[in-house]
Enzyme design. Structure first.
Site, PDB file in Angstrom:
ATOM      1  N   TYR A  74      33.378  38.763  42.664  1.00 16.82           N
ATOM      2  CA  TYR A  74      34.324  38.720  41.540  1.00 16.82           C
ATOM      3  C   TYR A  74      33.743  37.912  40.378  1.00 16.82           C
ATOM      4  O   TYR A  74      33.775  38.347  39.223  1.00 16.82           O
ATOM      5  CB  TYR A  74      35.633  38.106  42.026  1.00 16.82           C
ATOM      6  CG  TYR A  74      36.673  37.923  40.942  1.00 16.82           C
ATOM      7  CD1 TYR A  74      37.406  39.003  40.464  1.00 16.82           C
ATOM      8  CD2 TYR A  74      36.931  36.660  40.410  1.00 16.82           C
ATOM      9  CE1 TYR A  74      38.368  38.831  39.472  1.00 16.82           C
ATOM     10  CE2 TYR A  74      37.883  36.484  39.428  1.00 16.82           C
ATOM     11  CZ  TYR A  74      38.603  37.568  38.964  1.00 16.82           C
ATOM     12  OH  TYR A  74      39.551  37.390  37.988  1.00 16.82           O
ATOM     13  N   GLY A 110      45.692  47.701  32.310  1.00 12.87           N
ATOM     14  CA  GLY A 110      46.197  46.768  33.319  1.00 12.87           C
ATOM     15  C   GLY A 110      47.626  46.345  33.059  1.00 12.87           C
ATOM     16  O   GLY A 110      48.061  45.261  33.462  1.00 12.87           O
TER      17      GLY A 110
HETATM   18  N1  LIG Z   1      45.552  35.951  38.136  1.00 12.72           N
HETATM   19  C1  LIG Z   1      44.551  35.115  37.896  1.00 12.72           C
HETATM   20  O1  LIG Z   1      44.539  33.972  38.372  1.00 12.72           O
HETATM   21  C2  LIG Z   1      43.414  35.554  37.011  1.00 12.72           C
HETATM   22  C3  LIG Z   1      42.466  34.574  36.624  1.00 12.72           C
HETATM   23  C4  LIG Z   1      41.411  34.963  35.823  1.00 12.72           C
HETATM   24  C5  LIG Z   1      41.287  36.276  35.410  1.00 12.72           C
HETATM   25  N2  LIG Z   1      42.211  37.199  35.811  1.00 12.72           N
HETATM   26  C6  LIG Z   1      42.039  38.563  35.361  1.00 12.72           C
HETATM   27  O2  LIG Z   1      43.181  38.956  34.642  1.00 12.72           O
HETATM   28  C7  LIG Z   1      43.333  40.362  34.760  1.00 12.72           C
HETATM   29  C8  LIG Z   1      44.753  40.683  35.201  1.00 12.72           C
HETATM   30  O3  LIG Z   1      44.950  40.105  36.466  1.00 12.72           O
HETATM   31  P1  LIG Z   1      46.393  39.850  37.089  1.00 12.72           P
HETATM   32  O4  LIG Z   1      46.307  38.529  37.748  1.00 12.72           O
HETATM   33  O5  LIG Z   1      47.439  40.123  36.082  1.00 12.72           O
HETATM   34  O6  LIG Z   1      46.373  40.934  38.248  1.00 12.72           O
HETATM   35  P2  LIG Z   1      47.420  42.061  38.692  1.00 12.72           P
HETATM   36  O7  LIG Z   1      46.913  42.563  39.987  1.00 12.72           O
HETATM   37  O8  LIG Z   1      48.809  41.531  38.604  1.00 12.72           O
HETATM   38  O9  LIG Z   1      47.237  43.168  37.556  1.00 12.72           O
HETATM   39  C9  LIG Z   1      46.056  43.926  37.453  1.00 12.72           C
HETATM   40  C10 LIG Z   1      46.415  45.301  36.970  1.00 12.72           C
HETATM   41  O10 LIG Z   1      45.205  46.070  36.865  1.00 12.72           O
HETATM   42  C11 LIG Z   1      45.482  47.350  37.376  1.00 12.72           C
HETATM   43  N3  LIG Z   1      44.264  48.000  37.854  1.00 12.72           N
HETATM   44  C12 LIG Z   1      43.447  47.590  38.857  1.00 12.72           C
HETATM   45  N4  LIG Z   1      42.470  48.474  39.055  1.00 12.72           N
HETATM   46  C13 LIG Z   1      42.673  49.481  38.156  1.00 12.72           C
HETATM   47  C14 LIG Z   1      41.995  50.679  37.874  1.00 12.72           C
HETATM   48  N5  LIG Z   1      40.900  51.054  38.574  1.00 12.72           N
HETATM   49  N6  LIG Z   1      42.465  51.476  36.892  1.00 12.72           N
HETATM   50  C15 LIG Z   1      43.577  51.126  36.202  1.00 12.72           C
HETATM   51  N7  LIG Z   1      44.262  49.999  36.429  1.00 12.72           N
HETATM   52  C16 LIG Z   1      43.812  49.177  37.399  1.00 12.72           C
HETATM   53  C17 LIG Z   1      46.448  47.121  38.522  1.00 12.72           C
HETATM   54  O11 LIG Z   1      47.151  48.306  38.892  1.00 12.72           O
HETATM   55  C18 LIG Z   1      47.344  46.044  37.957  1.00 12.72           C
HETATM   56  O12 LIG Z   1      48.448  46.573  37.258  1.00 12.72           O
HETATM   57  C19 LIG Z   1      42.262  40.837  35.750  1.00 12.72           C
HETATM   58  O13 LIG Z   1      41.141  41.316  35.012  1.00 12.72           O
HETATM   59  C20 LIG Z   1      41.894  39.570  36.479  1.00 12.72           C
HETATM   60  O14 LIG Z   1      40.611  39.610  37.012  1.00 12.72           O
HETATM   61  C21 LIG Z   1      43.276  36.864  36.594  1.00 12.72           C
END
Ligand SMILES: NC(=O)c1ccc[n+]([C@@H]2O[C@H](COP(=O)([O-])OP(=O)(O)OC[C@H]3O[C@@H](n4cnc5c(N)ncnc54)[C@H](O)[C@@H]3O)[C@@H](O)[C@H]2O)c1
Length: 248
Positions: A153, A13
Protein backbone atom coordinates in the site's frame (compact mmCIF):
# COMPACT_ATOMS: atom_id res chain seq x y z
CA UNK A 1 -22.06 33.21 -3.04
CA UNK A 2 -20.77 29.63 -2.67
CA UNK A 3 -17.12 28.82 -3.39
CA UNK A 4 -18.05 26.07 -5.92
CA UNK A 5 -21.00 27.76 -7.65
CA UNK A 6 -20.83 26.77 -11.34
CA UNK A 7 -17.79 24.51 -10.76
CA UNK A 8 -17.87 21.07 -12.43
CA UNK A 9 -16.15 18.33 -10.46
CA UNK A 10 -15.32 14.77 -11.49
CA UNK A 11 -14.78 12.67 -8.35
CA UNK A 12 -13.72 9.01 -7.98
CA UNK A 13 -14.23 6.80 -4.95
CA UNK A 14 -17.43 8.66 -4.13
CA UNK A 15 -19.40 5.71 -2.74
CA UNK A 16 -17.78 5.65 0.71
CA UNK A 17 -15.57 7.31 3.29
CA UNK A 18 -13.49 10.29 2.19
CA UNK A 19 -15.00 10.28 -1.33
CA UNK A 20 -18.57 10.46 -0.04
CA UNK A 21 -17.65 13.21 2.42
CA UNK A 22 -16.03 15.10 -0.46
CA UNK A 23 -19.10 14.74 -2.68
CA UNK A 24 -21.25 16.12 0.13
CA UNK A 25 -18.88 18.94 1.00
CA UNK A 26 -18.52 20.08 -2.62
CA UNK A 27 -22.28 19.84 -3.26
CA UNK A 28 -22.88 21.90 -0.13
CA UNK A 29 -20.55 24.53 -1.59
CA UNK A 30 -22.48 24.59 -4.87
CA UNK A 31 -20.53 22.19 -7.13
CA UNK A 32 -21.99 20.04 -9.89
CA UNK A 33 -20.37 16.71 -8.97
CA UNK A 34 -20.06 13.67 -11.26
CA UNK A 35 -19.37 10.83 -8.86
CA UNK A 36 -17.70 7.59 -9.99
CA UNK A 37 -17.23 4.37 -8.06
CA UNK A 38 -17.43 0.61 -8.56
CA UNK A 39 -20.20 0.39 -5.93
CA UNK A 40 -23.66 1.20 -7.30
CA UNK A 41 -25.30 0.92 -3.86
CA UNK A 42 -22.75 3.20 -2.26
CA UNK A 43 -23.12 5.78 -5.01
CA UNK A 44 -26.90 5.75 -4.60
CA UNK A 45 -26.47 6.44 -0.86
CA UNK A 46 -24.02 9.25 -1.58
CA UNK A 47 -26.43 10.87 -4.04
CA UNK A 48 -29.43 10.42 -1.73
CA UNK A 49 -27.62 12.12 1.16
CA UNK A 50 -26.15 14.97 -0.86
CA UNK A 51 -27.05 18.46 0.33
CA UNK A 52 -27.84 21.35 -2.01
CA UNK A 53 -27.33 23.75 -3.58
CA UNK A 54 -25.03 21.62 -5.74
CA UNK A 55 -25.87 18.37 -7.55
CA UNK A 56 -24.47 14.83 -7.60
CA UNK A 57 -24.73 12.66 -10.74
CA UNK A 58 -23.40 9.11 -10.49
CA UNK A 59 -21.72 6.54 -12.69
CA UNK A 60 -20.60 3.02 -11.88
CA UNK A 61 -17.12 2.28 -13.21
CA UNK A 62 -14.00 0.43 -12.16
CA UNK A 63 -11.05 2.84 -12.21
CA UNK A 64 -8.74 0.08 -13.47
CA UNK A 65 -10.89 -0.63 -16.54
CA UNK A 66 -9.41 1.60 -19.25
CA UNK A 67 -12.37 1.61 -21.68
CA UNK A 68 -14.74 2.23 -18.74
CA UNK A 69 -12.63 5.16 -17.55
CA UNK A 70 -12.50 6.67 -21.05
CA UNK A 71 -16.29 6.38 -21.34
CA UNK A 72 -16.94 7.73 -17.83
CA UNK A 73 -14.77 10.81 -18.28
CA UNK A 74 -16.32 11.57 -21.69
CA UNK A 75 -19.79 11.22 -20.19
CA UNK A 76 -18.84 13.42 -17.23
CA UNK A 77 -17.75 16.19 -19.61
CA UNK A 78 -20.99 15.81 -21.61
CA UNK A 79 -23.22 15.71 -18.55
CA UNK A 80 -21.57 18.59 -16.72
CA UNK A 81 -20.71 20.65 -19.81
CA UNK A 82 -16.98 20.39 -19.06
CA UNK A 83 -14.73 19.44 -16.16
CA UNK A 84 -13.02 22.05 -13.95
CA UNK A 85 -11.69 19.88 -11.15
CA UNK A 86 -10.73 16.19 -11.01
CA UNK A 87 -10.59 14.63 -7.54
CA UNK A 88 -9.09 11.11 -7.41
CA UNK A 89 -10.08 9.40 -4.19
CA UNK A 90 -10.77 5.77 -5.19
CA UNK A 91 -8.29 3.48 -3.51
CA UNK A 92 -7.80 0.15 -1.79
CA UNK A 93 -5.81 -0.98 1.21
CA UNK A 94 -4.75 -4.36 2.50
CA UNK A 95 -2.18 -5.22 5.12
CA UNK A 96 0.48 -7.39 3.47
CA UNK A 97 3.09 -8.87 5.84
CA UNK A 98 6.21 -9.28 3.73
CA UNK A 99 6.41 -13.06 4.22
CA UNK A 100 3.09 -13.60 2.46
CA UNK A 101 3.14 -10.69 0.00
CA UNK A 102 1.66 -11.90 -3.29
CA UNK A 103 2.01 -10.64 -6.83
CA UNK A 104 -1.78 -10.64 -7.02
CA UNK A 105 -2.07 -8.21 -4.07
CA UNK A 106 0.74 -5.99 -5.34
CA UNK A 107 -0.84 -5.83 -8.78
CA UNK A 108 -4.33 -5.14 -7.45
CA UNK A 109 -3.20 -2.39 -5.07
CA UNK A 110 -1.03 -0.67 -7.69
CA UNK A 111 -3.71 -0.99 -10.35
CA UNK A 112 -6.40 0.72 -8.29
CA UNK A 113 -4.28 3.28 -6.48
CA UNK A 114 -1.79 4.29 -9.17
CA UNK A 115 -3.10 3.13 -12.55
CA UNK A 116 -6.67 4.22 -11.80
CA UNK A 117 -5.46 7.68 -10.80
CA UNK A 118 -3.21 7.97 -13.85
CA UNK A 119 -6.01 6.96 -16.24
CA UNK A 120 -8.43 9.52 -14.80
CA UNK A 121 -5.77 12.24 -15.02
CA UNK A 122 -4.96 11.43 -18.65
CA UNK A 123 -8.59 11.43 -19.71
CA UNK A 124 -9.72 14.45 -17.66
CA UNK A 125 -6.85 16.51 -19.07
CA UNK A 126 -8.65 16.45 -22.41
CA UNK A 127 -11.26 18.69 -20.74
CA UNK A 128 -9.62 20.60 -17.88
CA UNK A 129 -9.22 24.28 -18.77
CA UNK A 130 -5.77 25.86 -18.99
CA UNK A 131 -5.33 28.52 -16.32
CA UNK A 132 -7.90 27.20 -13.85
CA UNK A 133 -8.02 23.39 -14.07
CA UNK A 134 -7.19 21.43 -10.93
CA UNK A 135 -6.28 17.80 -10.20
CA UNK A 136 -6.37 16.46 -6.65
CA UNK A 137 -4.86 13.06 -5.92
CA UNK A 138 -5.04 11.00 -2.74
CA UNK A 139 -1.71 9.76 -1.49
CA UNK A 140 -1.22 8.83 2.17
CA UNK A 141 0.93 9.44 5.19
CA UNK A 142 2.29 5.96 4.36
CA UNK A 143 3.97 7.36 1.25
CA UNK A 144 6.65 9.04 3.33
CA UNK A 145 6.42 7.36 6.75
CA UNK A 146 7.18 3.69 7.30
CA UNK A 147 4.17 1.74 8.54
CA UNK A 148 4.33 -1.95 9.43
CA UNK A 149 2.58 -4.50 7.19
CA UNK A 150 1.84 -1.81 4.61
CA UNK A 151 4.71 -2.22 2.15
CA UNK A 152 2.48 -2.73 -0.90
CA UNK A 153 0.00 0.00 0.00
CA UNK A 154 2.73 2.46 1.02
CA UNK A 155 4.64 1.86 -2.20
CA UNK A 156 1.50 2.47 -4.25
CA UNK A 157 0.83 5.73 -2.39
CA UNK A 158 4.47 6.76 -2.80
CA UNK A 159 3.94 6.18 -6.49
CA UNK A 160 0.81 8.37 -6.44
CA UNK A 161 2.78 11.13 -4.73
CA UNK A 162 5.68 10.94 -7.19
CA UNK A 163 3.25 10.78 -10.12
CA UNK A 164 1.46 13.88 -8.84
CA UNK A 165 4.60 15.96 -8.34
CA UNK A 166 5.86 15.18 -11.83
CA UNK A 167 2.42 15.82 -13.30
CA UNK A 168 2.36 19.21 -11.55
CA UNK A 169 5.67 20.07 -13.22
CA UNK A 170 4.47 18.87 -16.62
CA UNK A 171 1.23 20.86 -16.37
CA UNK A 172 2.68 24.07 -14.98
CA UNK A 173 2.96 25.54 -18.48
CA UNK A 174 -0.81 25.07 -18.82
CA UNK A 175 -1.31 26.56 -15.34
CA UNK A 176 -3.21 23.47 -14.29
CA UNK A 177 -2.65 22.80 -10.59
CA UNK A 178 -1.97 19.32 -9.18
CA UNK A 179 -2.25 18.79 -5.43
CA UNK A 180 -1.57 15.45 -3.71
CA UNK A 181 -3.36 15.12 -0.36
CA UNK A 182 -1.88 12.72 2.21
CA UNK A 183 -4.32 11.81 4.96
CA UNK A 184 -3.25 10.13 8.18
CA UNK A 185 -5.65 7.65 9.79
CA UNK A 186 -9.28 8.37 8.91
CA UNK A 187 -12.34 6.59 10.27
CA UNK A 188 -13.73 4.89 7.14
CA UNK A 189 -14.66 1.33 6.07
CA UNK A 190 -11.13 1.03 4.63
CA UNK A 191 -9.47 1.46 8.04
CA UNK A 192 -12.09 -0.53 9.87
CA UNK A 193 -11.38 -3.53 7.61
CA UNK A 194 -7.67 -3.33 8.40
CA UNK A 195 -6.45 -6.58 9.99
CA UNK A 196 -3.02 -6.65 11.56
CA UNK A 197 -1.45 -10.08 12.00
CA UNK A 198 -2.09 -11.85 15.32
CA UNK A 199 0.53 -10.96 17.92
CA UNK A 200 1.43 -7.61 16.32
CA UNK A 201 3.64 -5.53 18.61
CA UNK A 202 1.28 -2.86 19.96
CA UNK A 203 3.98 -0.20 19.70
CA UNK A 204 3.45 -0.44 15.94
CA UNK A 205 0.07 1.20 16.35
CA UNK A 206 1.66 4.28 17.87
CA UNK A 207 3.14 4.96 14.45
CA UNK A 208 -0.25 5.30 12.80
CA UNK A 209 -2.24 6.95 15.59
CA UNK A 210 -1.92 10.73 15.48
CA UNK A 211 -1.67 13.08 18.47
CA UNK A 212 -4.99 14.49 17.27
CA UNK A 213 -6.53 11.01 17.07
CA UNK A 214 -8.35 9.48 14.13
CA UNK A 215 -9.83 11.90 11.57
CA UNK A 216 -13.42 12.15 10.48
CA UNK A 217 -13.71 11.91 6.65
CA UNK A 218 -15.19 15.43 6.64
CA UNK A 219 -11.85 16.74 7.97
CA UNK A 220 -10.14 15.46 4.83
CA UNK A 221 -12.98 16.59 2.54
CA UNK A 222 -12.67 20.17 3.78
CA UNK A 223 -8.98 20.23 2.81
CA UNK A 224 -9.80 18.75 -0.60
CA UNK A 225 -12.43 21.48 -1.01
CA UNK A 226 -9.81 24.13 -0.21
CA UNK A 227 -7.17 22.63 -2.53
CA UNK A 228 -9.62 22.41 -5.44
CA UNK A 229 -10.89 25.96 -5.01
CA UNK A 230 -9.56 29.29 -6.22
CA UNK A 231 -8.57 29.97 -2.58
CA UNK A 232 -5.63 27.65 -3.34
CA UNK A 233 -4.84 29.29 -6.71
CA UNK A 234 -1.11 29.54 -5.97
CA UNK A 235 -0.81 25.96 -4.64
CA UNK A 236 0.57 23.26 -6.94
CA UNK A 237 3.00 20.36 -6.75
CA UNK A 238 3.01 20.44 -2.95
CA UNK A 239 1.87 17.55 -0.78
CA UNK A 240 -0.75 18.48 1.82
CA UNK A 241 -0.33 16.20 4.83
CA UNK A 242 -3.58 16.07 6.73
CA UNK A 243 -2.46 13.72 9.44
CA UNK A 244 -3.36 15.23 12.82
CA UNK A 245 0.30 15.58 13.68
CA UNK A 246 1.38 11.97 12.98
CA UNK A 247 4.60 13.28 11.50
CA UNK A 248 5.58 15.25 14.65
N1 LIG B 1 -8.90 5.90 5.60
C1 LIG B 1 -7.63 6.24 5.80
O1 LIG B 1 -7.12 6.19 6.92
C2 LIG B 1 -6.81 6.73 4.64
C3 LIG B 1 -5.53 7.27 4.92
C4 LIG B 1 -4.75 7.71 3.87
C5 LIG B 1 -5.22 7.63 2.57
N2 LIG B 1 -6.45 7.09 2.33
C6 LIG B 1 -6.89 7.02 0.95
O2 LIG B 1 -8.10 7.74 0.82
C7 LIG B 1 -8.85 7.18 -0.24
C8 LIG B 1 -10.26 6.89 0.23
O3 LIG B 1 -10.18 5.94 1.27
P1 LIG B 1 -11.36 5.68 2.30
O4 LIG B 1 -10.71 5.51 3.61
O5 LIG B 1 -12.43 6.69 2.12
O6 LIG B 1 -11.82 4.24 1.83
P2 LIG B 1 -13.25 3.61 1.48
O7 LIG B 1 -13.01 2.16 1.34
O8 LIG B 1 -14.27 4.10 2.45
O9 LIG B 1 -13.57 4.26 0.06
C9 LIG B 1 -12.84 3.91 -1.09
C10 LIG B 1 -13.77 3.95 -2.27
O10 LIG B 1 -13.02 3.59 -3.45
C11 LIG B 1 -13.83 2.73 -4.21
N3 LIG B 1 -13.01 1.87 -5.06
C12 LIG B 1 -12.10 0.95 -4.68
N4 LIG B 1 -11.60 0.31 -5.74
C13 LIG B 1 -12.23 0.83 -6.83
C14 LIG B 1 -12.15 0.58 -8.21
N5 LIG B 1 -11.32 -0.38 -8.71
N6 LIG B 1 -12.92 1.29 -9.05
C15 LIG B 1 -13.77 2.23 -8.57
N7 LIG B 1 -13.89 2.51 -7.26
C16 LIG B 1 -13.12 1.82 -6.40
C17 LIG B 1 -14.59 1.90 -3.19
O11 LIG B 1 -15.74 1.27 -3.75
C18 LIG B 1 -14.93 2.93 -2.14
O12 LIG B 1 -16.15 3.58 -2.40
C19 LIG B 1 -8.09 5.93 -0.70
O13 LIG B 1 -7.29 6.27 -1.84
C20 LIG B 1 -7.20 5.62 0.48
O14 LIG B 1 -6.06 4.91 0.12
C21 LIG B 1 -7.26 6.65 3.33
Amino acid sequence: MNRYDGVKVLLTGAASGIGRATAHRLAAEGAAVYAVDRSADGLAETAAGAPGPGTVATRVADVTDEPAVIAAVADAADTLGGIDVLVNVAGVHKTTPIGTLSVADLTWIFNVNLVGTALFCREALKHLPDGTGVIITTSSLSATQGNPYMTAYSASKGAVLAFSLSLAAELSARRIRVVPISPGTVDTPLTRADMFPKGTDLSYFARIVAPFGVADPAQIASVIAFAGSSDAGYLTGAELRVDGGSHL
